[in-house]
Design an enzyme around this catalytic site. Structure first.
Site, PDB file in Angstrom:
ATOM      1  N   HIS A  22     -21.218   7.701   3.442  1.00 55.57           N
ATOM      2  CA  HIS A  22     -21.768   8.877   4.124  1.00 55.57           C
ATOM      3  C   HIS A  22     -22.026  10.010   3.125  1.00 55.57           C
ATOM      4  O   HIS A  22     -23.132  10.574   3.088  1.00 55.57           O
ATOM      5  CB  HIS A  22     -20.780   9.332   5.199  1.00 55.57           C
ATOM      6  CG  HIS A  22     -21.194  10.592   5.905  1.00 55.57           C
ATOM      7  ND1 HIS A  22     -21.846  10.603   7.113  1.00 55.57           N
ATOM      8  CD2 HIS A  22     -21.041  11.909   5.553  1.00 55.57           C
ATOM      9  CE1 HIS A  22     -22.084  11.847   7.481  1.00 55.57           C
ATOM     10  NE2 HIS A  22     -21.593  12.664   6.547  1.00 55.57           N
ATOM     11  N   GLU A  23     -21.025  10.328   2.338  1.00 55.22           N
ATOM     12  CA  GLU A  23     -21.180  11.432   1.387  1.00 55.22           C
ATOM     13  C   GLU A  23     -22.184  11.089   0.288  1.00 55.22           C
ATOM     14  O   GLU A  23     -22.872  11.977  -0.219  1.00 55.22           O
ATOM     15  CB  GLU A  23     -19.826  11.800   0.776  1.00 55.22           C
ATOM     16  CG  GLU A  23     -18.781  12.268   1.780  1.00 55.22           C
ATOM     17  CD  GLU A  23     -19.227  13.482   2.588  1.00 55.22           C
ATOM     18  OE1 GLU A  23     -20.106  14.223   2.122  1.00 55.22           O
ATOM     19  OE2 GLU A  23     -18.699  13.669   3.698  1.00 55.22           O
ATOM     20  N   HIS A  26     -25.630  12.279   1.311  1.00 58.14           N
ATOM     21  CA  HIS A  26     -25.873  13.692   0.975  1.00 58.14           C
ATOM     22  C   HIS A  26     -26.117  13.858  -0.521  1.00 58.14           C
ATOM     23  O   HIS A  26     -27.053  14.549  -0.934  1.00 58.14           O
ATOM     24  CB  HIS A  26     -24.650  14.540   1.378  1.00 58.14           C
ATOM     25  CG  HIS A  26     -24.388  14.597   2.844  1.00 58.14           C
ATOM     26  ND1 HIS A  26     -25.336  14.946   3.777  1.00 58.14           N
ATOM     27  CD2 HIS A  26     -23.241  14.373   3.560  1.00 58.14           C
ATOM     28  CE1 HIS A  26     -24.810  14.931   4.986  1.00 58.14           C
ATOM     29  NE2 HIS A  26     -23.531  14.585   4.888  1.00 58.14           N
TER      30      HIS A  26
END
Length: 457
Positions: A22-23, A26
């Site tokens: 997920h990170e 980003h």
């Protein structure tokens, strides 16, 4: 010891993997948008490990593995040198900022699709939706023993999971559904299941029980196939081909009863073995025998094995169980279909919890996730892949909720900015952070409370 630490270990493995992905979404999009990334952290709290790359980004693994973050250069977070302002997040276009924020949930969706694809390529054992005993609404609707549910309202159902995902929304909304079922002879018929008649005390965690359906499970006859030498069973005089009729007076209909009753009755509350009265049939005669199990690793062992399945039992197994396996190309479509099915079900459940049509007890926290991670890992690689895909979808959907401090809250701000032509005010943003924090803490507290209720109930 592993029963305690196993769930914790698999929780760390699962969340660590999903949070990192997920990170990374980003991080990857931010780098390509020209934003300087100051730190990439998996977990919160003090760092257990850290290092810096040539761009000055600090990579951290922190002590609390319940989240993570990517910290970027941003004038709203602190002063930025004039020569670095072009790399600040707040200086990027609305489209770039939206893409950076949306990338985290998007990467979780990508991870889920990839996990389901690999799951279908490897093959996942599943239970087909064959109906056992019926009572109540199911019996009144005309469902019969060994009917196979092939469709719910026209949607194909290959497993009990598919059936539950299709029936649950209708049950919560008290709407009837049409089942297409197939008998053992291959004939298909339509059955209208009147879920609008479910009572007000309907518990969605026991949907099939409320409807009156028991999943059918094939069984082997309670005939001993083999007796191990020097075992309690051999010492008691049990022999191969003996048919077990009763254990401690409890009637035995099939091998599942044998597998249930021996552990249930063969050990006392003090952990010591208990003698079991056995009624068996041998060559047309009934015998009364007594057998005392041997305790190994806390479990009673007797030394008997079930018989090998005959042709009829094999046919029953093939009707009740299947392995969902597809080639690499076909698995692509199946993985998207599975992702869509579970995403729709998750959004539907969240919406019904908000409107009060579904119980907030459906929220789960880290304890339940840890138990699920451990259980799925023990069941095999493909089952663990399904768990990872499901949790990855949940992370994506939760992060898209319009709650300030979550990705969805930032996307909500950007929508307002797009409509009004200017960013939301600092006061609104700060107030939103406090409100969002309270909401997230409240939801987490409720989820952990639900976990504890399940654990101690």
């Amino acid at each position: 010891m592993f029963e305690f630490f196993g769930p914790i270990l698999w929780l760390i493995v699962a969340l660590g993997l999903l949070i990192t992905f997920h990170e990374f979404g980003h991080f990857w999009v931010a780098r390509r948008a020209g934003v300087r990334v100051l730190s990439f952290s998996v977990g919160f709290g003090p760092a257990l490990f850290s290092r810096r790359d040539r761009h000055g980004t600090e990579y951290r693994v922190a002590a609390i593995p319940l989240g993570g973050y990517v910290k970027m250069l941003d004038e709203q977070e602190g002063p930025v040198a004039p020569e670095e302002r072009a790399q600040a997040f707040n200086r990027k276009t609305l489209g770039q900022r939206t893409a950076i924020v949306a990338a985290g949930p998007a990467f979780n969706f990508i991870f889920a699709i990839a996990a389901f694809w690999l799951m279908f390529v490897v093959g996942i054992p599943e239970t087909r939706p064959v109906i056992g005993e019926t009572v109540g609404l199911a019996a009144e609707a005309g469902l019969e023993r060994e009917d196979l549910v092939v469709q719910v309202d026209g949607e194909p159902t290959q497993t009990w999971t598919h059936v539950l995902l299709a029936i649950m929304p209708a049950a919560l909304d008290r709407e009837s559904v049409q089942l297409t079922v197939e008998s053992t002879g291959g004939q298909r018929r339509q059955v209208q299941l009147p879920l609008d008649r479910l009572g007000p005390d309907f518990n969605e965690s026991r949907t099939l029980e409320a409807i009156g359906i028991t999943p059918w499970r094939p069984d082997l006859p309670p005939v001993i196939g083999q007796v191990s030498a020097d075992s309690p069973a051999a010492g008691a005089g049990l022999q191969a081909a003996d048919r077990i009729r009763a254990i401690e007076g409890e009637p035995v209909e099939g091998w599942r009863d044998v597998a249930r009753l021996i552990p249930e009755l063969g050990v006392g509350a003090d952990g010591q073995p208990r003698a079991l009265a056995m009624r068996v049939e041998r060559d047309g005669r009934e015998l009364q025998l007594e057998m005392t199990p041997r305790i190994e690793d806390g479990r009673p062992i007797v030394g008997i094995q079930s018989p090998p399945p005959d042709e009829a039992a094999t046919a029953d197994m093939e009707r009740a169980f299947t392995v969902l396996r597809h080639g690499p190309l076909a698995a692509v479509g199946e993985s998207f279909a599975e992702t869509g099915r579970l995403t729709a079900a998750t959004f539907g459940m969240l919406g019904r919890m908000v409107t009060g049509r579904a119980s907030l007890e459906n929220l789960s926290g880290p304890i339940t996730i840890a138990q699920m991670a451990h259980s799925s890992a023990l069941l095999g690689f493909s089952r663990f892949l399904f768990f990872l895909g499901l949790i990855s979808l949940s992370l994506a959907i939760i992060n898209l909720l319009p709650i300030p401090i979550l990705d969805g809250g930032h996307l909500m701000y950007y929508l307002v900015e797009f409509v009004k032509g200017s960013p939301v005010s600092d006061q609104t943003r700060i107030a939103g952070q406090y409100v969002g924090l309270l909401m997230v803490v409240g939801l987490m507290g409720l989820a952990i409370f639900n976990d504890l209720l399940r654990l101690f109930s």
